[in-house]
Motif scaffolding. Sequence first.
Motif, mmCIF file in Angstrom:
data_model
loop_
_atom_site.group_PDB
_atom_site.id
_atom_site.type_symbol
_atom_site.label_atom_id
_atom_site.label_comp_id
_atom_site.label_asym_id
_atom_site.label_seq_id
_atom_site.Cartn_x
_atom_site.Cartn_y
_atom_site.Cartn_z
ATOM 1 N N UNK A 107 7.450 -40.376 -10.788
ATOM 2 C CA UNK A 107 6.495 -39.679 -9.934
ATOM 3 C C UNK A 107 6.594 -40.133 -8.498
ATOM 4 N N UNK A 108 5.937 -39.381 -7.607
ATOM 5 C CA UNK A 108 5.897 -39.758 -6.196
ATOM 6 C C UNK A 108 6.695 -38.837 -5.307
ATOM 7 N N UNK A 109 6.803 -39.226 -4.043
ATOM 8 C CA UNK A 109 7.517 -38.434 -3.045
ATOM 9 C C UNK A 109 8.226 -39.365 -2.078
ATOM 10 N N UNK A 110 9.367 -38.902 -1.562
ATOM 11 C CA UNK A 110 10.092 -39.593 -0.494
ATOM 12 C C UNK A 110 10.351 -38.548 0.587
ATOM 13 N N UNK A 111 9.642 -38.684 1.706
ATOM 14 C CA UNK A 111 9.754 -37.682 2.772
ATOM 15 C C UNK A 111 10.557 -38.227 3.947
ATOM 16 N N UNK A 112 11.545 -37.472 4.348
ATOM 17 C CA UNK A 112 12.361 -37.789 5.514
ATOM 18 C C UNK A 112 12.034 -36.771 6.597
ATOM 19 N N UNK B 292 10.304 -42.024 7.775
ATOM 20 C CA UNK B 292 10.381 -42.122 6.319
ATOM 21 C C UNK B 292 8.991 -42.399 5.759
ATOM 22 N N UNK B 293 8.612 -41.632 4.752
ATOM 23 C CA UNK B 293 7.355 -41.851 4.040
ATOM 24 C C UNK B 293 7.645 -41.900 2.541
#
Length: 342
Positions: free
Chosen positions: A76-81, A15-16
């Motif tokens: 805003x932003x990102x959630x990377x799985x 997770x990022x």
Amino acid sequence: MNHSQTPTDVRRPVLEVEDLSLRRVGSANPASLVQSVSFDVRHGECLALIGESGCGKTLTSMSVLGLLPSAISVAGGAVRLNGTDILGSSEAEYARIRGKSIGAIFQDPMSSLDPTMRIGDQIAESRRIHLGESRSDASRRAVELLDRVGITNAKSRLGSYPFELSGGMQQRVMIAAAIACEPDILIADEPTTALDVTVQAGVLDLLRTLQAELGLAVLLVTHDLGVVADFSDRLAVMYAGQIVERGATREVLDELPLHPYTKALSASVMQTARAHSILPTIPGRVPSADEMPLGCRFQKRCAFADPDRCSQPQEEVPVGHARTSRCVRVHEINNLEVLARA
């Protein structure tokens, strides 16, 4: 979980969260409710997101799950799985992710478990939906999961309803449901707060065992520094929607908290060795959504505040290896404290 992962996959964060900002719908305050929050969690480790009530830690975790309340929007932003940005996915896409790739444990199992469904059906449902198992296969797996989380006479418990179980057993059922599809990451939001101390210890031992066995990445959301010290590898301290300090748990809690808020938070924990001592408190309160200042958000409660420097926006300052503090005076404050102790 995909147990055929290559070493490269394992090294990459599961997770990022990058520069995540959340805003209250209709708010005129230019400062976001959650402001530019970034962190990552890797296979087999636990990152604790800590802070007092109202600091934004639960909103941050809910954004990962796609469960933000309608009054909160993503600014805003990102959630990377596993490298894929999932922030802003459709509800259908989130429904495929929740339960299969991301498991979740919440504070109050009684309000999270369906009171009208038998616990066996609630555990089996995830495997039937996400893995396509038959009712009989999913039921058989539910027995194995209940046994794995320490529910005695697991097969006979399949037909029980949540209200027939103790709080500790309900939480174990929630854990069984959360790991039913062997997710890549487990989000545990105050998983032991509603439990007494002895039950809490058992649940933490269970989570630790499951983490080791499954290689789970765990995002632990809590205000309990004792749980953080006992269970997490790294921590990120949140205050008023910002991460104000981050680092290895042992370095931050056992050696030297660097940010004034972390110092005050640590000092507020009862020291059992000091009989009849007065427990320190942090004066004031966390600012509301419409009161978020553009400068240091802890300034009004901080014993080290400098009106000139602290009225400006604060950036995270690197302090040693993999440690940061969102305080313009961090080096000055901690050098002064070292001299005072010498």
